[in-house]
Motif scaffolding. Structure first.
Motif, PDB file in Angstrom:
ATOM      1  N   LEU A   1      62.499  55.185  -4.637  1.00 28.97           N
ATOM      2  CA  LEU A   1      62.391  56.486  -4.002  1.00 28.97           C
ATOM      3  C   LEU A   1      63.015  56.506  -2.606  1.00 28.97           C
ATOM      4  O   LEU A   1      62.925  57.495  -1.898  1.00 28.97           O
ATOM      5  N   ARG A   2      63.634  55.408  -2.202  1.00 30.20           N
ATOM      6  CA  ARG A   2      64.277  55.361  -0.894  1.00 30.20           C
ATOM      7  C   ARG A   2      65.670  55.970  -0.958  1.00 30.20           C
ATOM      8  O   ARG A   2      66.381  55.822  -1.949  1.00 30.20           O
ATOM      9  N   LYS A   3      66.051  56.639   0.111  1.00 30.08           N
ATOM     10  CA  LYS A   3      67.401  57.171   0.201  1.00 30.08           C
ATOM     11  C   LYS A   3      68.358  56.022   0.480  1.00 30.08           C
ATOM     12  O   LYS A   3      68.146  55.239   1.403  1.00 30.08           O
ATOM     13  N   PRO A   4      69.416  55.888  -0.304  1.00 28.53           N
ATOM     14  CA  PRO A   4      70.372  54.789  -0.061  1.00 28.53           C
ATOM     15  C   PRO A   4      70.994  54.894   1.327  1.00 28.53           C
ATOM     16  O   PRO A   4      71.268  55.984   1.815  1.00 28.53           O
ATOM     17  N   GLU A   5      71.197  53.754   1.949  1.00 26.76           N
ATOM     18  CA  GLU A   5      71.829  53.708   3.260  1.00 26.76           C
ATOM     19  C   GLU A   5      73.075  52.839   3.189  1.00 26.76           C
ATOM     20  O   GLU A   5      73.071  51.774   2.572  1.00 26.76           O
ATOM     21  N   ARG A   6      74.145  53.309   3.813  1.00 24.72           N
ATOM     22  CA  ARG A   6      75.391  52.559   3.809  1.00 24.72           C
ATOM     23  C   ARG A   6      75.309  51.420   4.824  1.00 24.72           C
ATOM     24  O   ARG A   6      75.003  51.636   5.993  1.00 24.72           O
TER      25      ARG A   6
ATOM     26  N   ALA B   1      40.481  48.028   3.061  1.00 25.59           N
ATOM     27  CA  ALA B   1      40.729  49.016   2.015  1.00 25.59           C
ATOM     28  C   ALA B   1      41.952  48.609   1.210  1.00 25.59           C
ATOM     29  O   ALA B   1      42.823  47.895   1.696  1.00 25.59           O
ATOM     30  N   PRO B   2      42.026  49.025  -0.050  1.00 30.46           N
ATOM     31  CA  PRO B   2      43.198  48.696  -0.854  1.00 30.46           C
ATOM     32  C   PRO B   2      44.454  49.222  -0.176  1.00 30.46           C
ATOM     33  O   PRO B   2      44.435  50.287   0.435  1.00 30.46           O
ATOM     34  N   PRO B   3      45.539  48.450  -0.229  1.00 31.24           N
ATOM     35  CA  PRO B   3      46.772  48.907   0.429  1.00 31.24           C
ATOM     36  C   PRO B   3      47.268  50.196  -0.189  1.00 31.24           C
ATOM     37  O   PRO B   3      47.220  50.373  -1.404  1.00 31.24           O
ATOM     38  N   VAL B   4      47.720  51.099   0.653  1.00 35.73           N
ATOM     39  CA  VAL B   4      48.265  52.368   0.184  1.00 35.73           C
ATOM     40  C   VAL B   4      49.783  52.244   0.166  1.00 35.73           C
ATOM     41  O   VAL B   4      50.401  51.937   1.172  1.00 35.73           O
ATOM     42  N   VAL B   5      50.372  52.459  -0.991  1.00 37.91           N
ATOM     43  CA  VAL B   5      51.815  52.359  -1.127  1.00 37.91           C
ATOM     44  C   VAL B   5      52.417  53.741  -0.925  1.00 37.91           C
ATOM     45  O   VAL B   5      52.136  54.670  -1.677  1.00 37.91           O
ATOM     46  N   SER B   6      53.210  53.877   0.115  1.00 42.25           N
ATOM     47  CA  SER B   6      53.845  55.158   0.391  1.00 42.25           C
ATOM     48  C   SER B   6      55.164  55.252  -0.356  1.00 42.25           C
ATOM     49  O   SER B   6      55.698  54.265  -0.857  1.00 42.25           O
ATOM     50  N   LYS B   7      55.689  56.476  -0.425  1.00 45.23           N
ATOM     51  CA  LYS B   7      56.974  56.678  -1.083  1.00 45.23           C
ATOM     52  C   LYS B   7      58.053  55.827  -0.416  1.00 45.23           C
ATOM     53  O   LYS B   7      58.968  55.338  -1.076  1.00 45.23           O
TER      54      LYS B   7
END
Length: 328
Positions: free
Chosen positions: A134-139, A122-128
């Motif tokens: 859309l990723r929360k920055p991490e220190r 199946a076509p790859p599903v791109v999650s958030k």
């Protein structure tokens, strides 16, 4: 694309509806428009336990069991619901689908009810979580402050940080960065002679408090907001936008006052609707009124506003939705 006529739909069912292309072009768009609101992952609790937005969900069925019997439309719960002939099972509720659309579903099921997973991966599903924006920055684990963004990569390459710039260079760089202007000779001399350990922090604070800071960095946001003092269209080219400068000044003042970013965006979208908003923030609505104007096509004007909001405030484009529904 085969001709869409009642006669040919069933005659060509074996050639066309036996492929998953039929599902993507005829079936999934209908499910998305009429069924997903109640039967998809977007619904907090899919009605009847039935999810129709994935191959696995369609094959699994709902609380009443499988909804498809490949090759047998009359035995398929989904087809019975779409036909609206069962008094206890009518889907979608209210207005039934057009008979031609129901015929598409019947032909698809009769040809085997092919789904995307049937033809291989199946076509790859791109999650958030996979979209960097859309990723929360991490220190990162580093004690070097802002240098944490480059230090680990330098070490991988066997490199070290460059020596700290001399104080004359530091004040020149900081002043240009924050105000867009060069420091005066007196300012350079005073900073070079300042031996206090927090001298650089004091310099940055002074520059951030300068009116030139908002003027310098407000220009970038005004570009995002496609700000202009004059009208740019084929009918009114060259005419000035009345009071356009009030929006420009509001952006500059907001930066100089360190207005929280969430409020900065809110006022530009709904200053006239937000409860308790100071009237001075009404100028922020220039974001929605100073874009391109299409005198002969109001929808084009609205499209410009939507595009500016999506690109400028969400970091995403929705321009494709102008002509296309998303196939999923």
């Amino acid at each position: 694309m085969p001709l869409r006529t009642g006669v040919l739909i069933f005659a060509l069912a074996g050639a066309v509806f036996g492929q998953t292309d039929a599902f993507e072009t005829r079936i999934r768009p209908v499910l998305a428009a009429r069924c997903y609101p109640c039967h998809s992952a977007a619904s907090p609790s899919p009605q009847g336990g039935l999810s129709l937005d994935s191959t696995a969900g369609i094959r699994k069925g709902g609380n009443s069991g499988p909804v498809l019997v490949a090759g047998a439309p009359d035995a398929s719960l989904l087809i019975r619901a779409l036909r609206h002939t069962d008094s206890k099972l009518k889907m979608p509720p209210g207005k039934p689908l057009d008979s031609a659309v129901v015929a598409d579903f019947e032909a698809w099921v009769k040809a085997g009810a092919a789904l995307p997973a049937d033809r291989g991966a199946a076509p790859p599903v791109v999650s958030k979580a996979q979209l960097w924006s859309l990723r929360k920055p991490e220190r990162a684990a580093s004690a070097t402050g802002i240098d944490q963004f480059v230090l680990s990569r330098l070490r991988e390459k066997g490199l070290a940080m460059a020596p700290e710039a001399d104080r004359g260079t530091l004040i020149r760089r900081a002043t240009f960065d924050l105000t867009g202007l060069p420091p005066s000779a007196d300012e350079v001399a005073a900073f070079v002679a300042d031996s206090r350990p927090d001298a650089y922090g004091r310099l940055v604070d002074r520059l951030l408090a300068s009116p030139s800071y908002g003027e310098r960095w407000g220009r970038h946001w005004l570009d995002v907001a496609r700000y202009a003092d004059s009208v740019n269209d084929s009918v009114n080219a060259g005419q000035r936008f009345p009071w356009s400068y009030t929006y420009r000044d509001w952006v500059i003042q907001s930066l100089n006052e360190d207005l929280p970013y969430n409020q900065f965006l809110l006022y530009q979208l709904a200053a006239d609707r937000a409860p308790g908003t100071d009237t001075k923030h009404l100028a922020a609505l220039g974001f929605l009124s100073l874009g391109r104007d299409f005198p002969n096509s109001y929808p084009e004007t609205v499209d410009d506003r939507i595009d500016a909001v999506a690109r400028g405030m969400m970091g995403l484009t929705v321009a494709c939705a102008r002509c296309h529904d998303h196939k999923y």
